[in-house]
Design an enzyme around this catalytic site. Structure first.
Site, short mmCIF file in Angstrom:
data_model
loop_
_atom_site.label_atom_id
_atom_site.label_comp_id
_atom_site.label_asym_id
_atom_site.label_seq_id
_atom_site.Cartn_x
_atom_site.Cartn_y
_atom_site.Cartn_z
CB SER A 34 -0.93 0.01 1.23
OG SER A 34 -0.19 -0.20 2.42
CG ASN A 59 -4.23 -4.72 12.93
OD1 ASN A 59 -3.66 -4.66 11.83
ND2 ASN A 59 -4.63 -5.86 13.45
CB THR A 62 -40.68 26.05 -8.63
OG1 THR A 62 -41.84 26.52 -9.31
CG2 THR A 62 -40.44 26.91 -7.39
CG HIS A 63 -41.90 22.58 -11.29
ND1 HIS A 63 -42.15 21.27 -10.95
CD2 HIS A 63 -42.53 23.34 -10.35
CE1 HIS A 63 -42.92 21.23 -9.88
NE2 HIS A 63 -43.16 22.47 -9.48
CB SER A 87 -14.64 25.27 -28.96
OG SER A 87 -14.65 24.39 -30.07
CE LYS A 101 -19.03 25.36 -27.60
NZ LYS A 101 -20.17 24.88 -26.93
CG ASN A 134 -16.91 25.53 -23.87
OD1 ASN A 134 -17.96 25.99 -24.30
ND2 ASN A 134 -16.09 24.80 -24.62
CD GLU A 143 -18.85 22.36 -19.18
OE1 GLU A 143 -19.04 21.43 -19.97
OE2 GLU A 143 -18.18 23.38 -19.48
CD GLN A 169 -2.96 -2.58 2.07
OE1 GLN A 169 -2.35 -2.94 3.05
NE2 GLN A 169 -2.65 -2.99 0.85
CE LYS A 181 -4.10 2.54 4.11
NZ LYS A 181 -5.00 1.84 5.05
N1 ARG Z 1 -1.11 -1.45 5.17
C1 ARG Z 1 -2.11 -1.80 6.10
C2 ARG Z 1 -3.36 -0.95 5.83
O1 ARG Z 1 -3.26 -0.12 5.02
C3 ARG Z 1 -1.66 -1.56 7.49
C4 ARG Z 1 -2.25 -2.49 8.51
C5 ARG Z 1 -1.81 -3.84 8.21
N2 ARG Z 1 -2.12 -4.73 9.28
C6 ARG Z 1 -2.03 -6.03 9.11
N3 ARG Z 1 -2.30 -6.77 10.09
N4 ARG Z 1 -1.74 -6.55 7.93
O2 ARG Z 1 -4.40 -1.15 6.38
#
Ligand code: ARG
Length: 455
Positions: free
Chosen positions: A20, A107, A152-153, A274, A280, A282, A287, A319, A322
């Protein structure tokens, strides 16, 4: 890191699926802050010697500098930000580095990092929302008397002033700020010290680490602390709702800048041309903000789906949290910047707005209200009479305030010339003095309120 009980290395695909680091390197700062708090606590409680803690702290500070200056080498074979930093710490301080992970697990570490990140993301959203609110209030302050059609509408409904429209968005954005504040409040608890899921036998001080990281308190339940991602979902849902608001304003800017409306004009700085049609102009940024709303909702849906049905406690599924959070935070920040820029940039074409406000008999409600107030007709009957007058006006191709009195009297003989006092746009707008109404007098009070509040 876990070679002890393994005979052979991972399959090739594992090297692709497990890392990761490509995205969680964005948590480096938070990870180091968490490690510093943890290390100092290990020292203060006597779990790790003062000398080792000093070495660890210095090493982490060196790593922080290396990362800030772009000199840190992130390695995919070390999987994630936690293991990358720990490995580098070992290179710098030697064996003491191995004591940092006492009474801790990745963790609780990753949950801590992400909470710290989201806390900052909420603060950033708040500041950017306030900037957009200020831009809207500035426009409102100059347009308390600028009449436009209220729809409205998408049909002309009643005339309003442009400031009234701007301030509607200021209200929506202020509720968005409230949602981010709420999300921040619940995210602001410390998972650190929950270890893998069950807590630890070491005499750690979770209050101390929570305090050091600015968390309100340690989380009560270790299992919950490492499993929970509702704080991320709350952030994503607040971001989604906020994006839906931005998309409405963006959509209106797209409409208003179209020559068919011509209500506002964006300068060259916020317009693109454009490659084929020379005429144009834009409103691309508007958008794109409108379009990006779906992507933030997608982030929310994706993470909700990750968490759904996931047994306690940690699973590698988590994981996946993120990238969704980073994508939403980046998209939201960019969209808020673009919206604040556009709102500040736009100039209003008062004549175009006024002309559009005249079309479609927007003061027909005022006529009906007059029939109720002066002729004491029940509103339903007044509505019917006003409807017949509107139809006659259409036949004659006239606006209501240009109708000959005799034409109106042919439909309702008791109508007197005073009716014209309410049929004009200014009179209509000025009459809507109820709390929250569009009367310039009311709207000016709201402008003052927001100028005060946002100062
Ligand atoms: N890279 C992991 C994550 O993004 C970190 C936690 C990993 N924990 C584990 N027991 N494998 O969540």
């Amino acid at each position: 890191m876990w070679g002890g009980r393994f005979d052979s290395g991972p399959a090739g695909v594992m090297k692709d699926i497990t890392p990761s680091i490509d995205f969680d390197k964005r948590l480096a700062r938070q990870d180091i802050a968490g490690s510093l708090a943890h290390a100092r606590m290990l020292g203060a409680t006597g779990i790790v010697s003062a000398d080792d803690v000093e070495a660890i702290v210095k090493g982490l500070e060196t790593i922080a500098r290396e990362i800030a200056e772009g000199r840190f080498v992130f390695r995919r074979e070390l999987e994630d930000i936690h293991l990358n930093i720990e490995a580098r710490l070992k290179e710098i301080v030697g064996d003491a580095a191995g004591r940092l992970h006492t009474a801790r697990s990745r963790n609780d570490q990753v949950a801590t990092d992400l909470r710290l990140y989201i806390r900052e993301a909420c603060d950033e959203a708040d500041a950017r929302l306030a900037a957009l609110q200020r831009a809207l209030v500035d426009q409102a302050a100059t347009h308390c008397e600028t009449i436009m059609p209220g729809f409205t509408h998408m049909q002309p409904a009643q005339p309003i002033v442009f400031a009234h429209h701007c301030l509607a968005y200021v209200e929506m954005l202020s509720r968005d700020r409230g949602r981010f504040a709420d999300a921040r409040g619940r995210a602001n608890e410390s998972p650190l010290g929950a270890a893998a899921l069950a807590g630890t036998s070491f005499p750690i001080d979770r209050d101390a680490t929570a305090r050091a990281l600015g968390f309100a308190r340690p989380m009560r339940n270790a299992l919950d602390a490492v499993s929970a991602r509702d704080f991320a979902l709350e952030y994503l849902s607040a971001a989604t709702i906020c994006m839906s608001h931005l998309s409405r304003l963006a959509g209106e800017i797209v409409q208003w800048t179209s020559p068919a409306f011509g209500f506002v004009r964006l300068s060259d700085s916020f317009t693109t041309g454009s490659s084929i049609m020379p005429q144009k102009r834009n409103p691309d940024a508007a958008e794109l903000v409108r379009g990006k709303t779906g992507r933030v909702l997608g982030d929310f849906v994706a993470l909700t789906t990750v968490v759904k049905g996931l047994a306690l406690a940690y699973g590698s599924d988590l994981q996946e949290d993120k990238e969704r959070v980073f994508d939403a935070a980046d998209t939201l920040a960019l969209s808020l910047r673009a919206m604040a820029g556009m709102v500040a940039d736009l100039t209003v074409d008062k004549d175009a707005m006024r002309k559009a406000a005249q079309a479609g008999h927007p003061t027909a409600t005022d006529l009906a209200d007059w029939l109720v107030g002066r002729l004491k007709l029940p509103f339903r009957e007044a509505h019917h009479v006003a409807g017949r007058i509107v139809r006659r006006a259409d036949e004659l191709g006239l606006a209501l305030d240009a109708m000959p009195l005799a034409e109106m009297q042919a439909i309702a003989p008791a109508i007197a010339k005073e009716v014209f006092d309410v049929l004009g746009l200014e009179a209509s707008v000025a009459s809507r003095v109820s709390y929250g109404g569009t009367a310039p007098a009311r709207v000016r009070e709201q402008v003052l309120f927001w100028q005060e509040t946002l100062r």
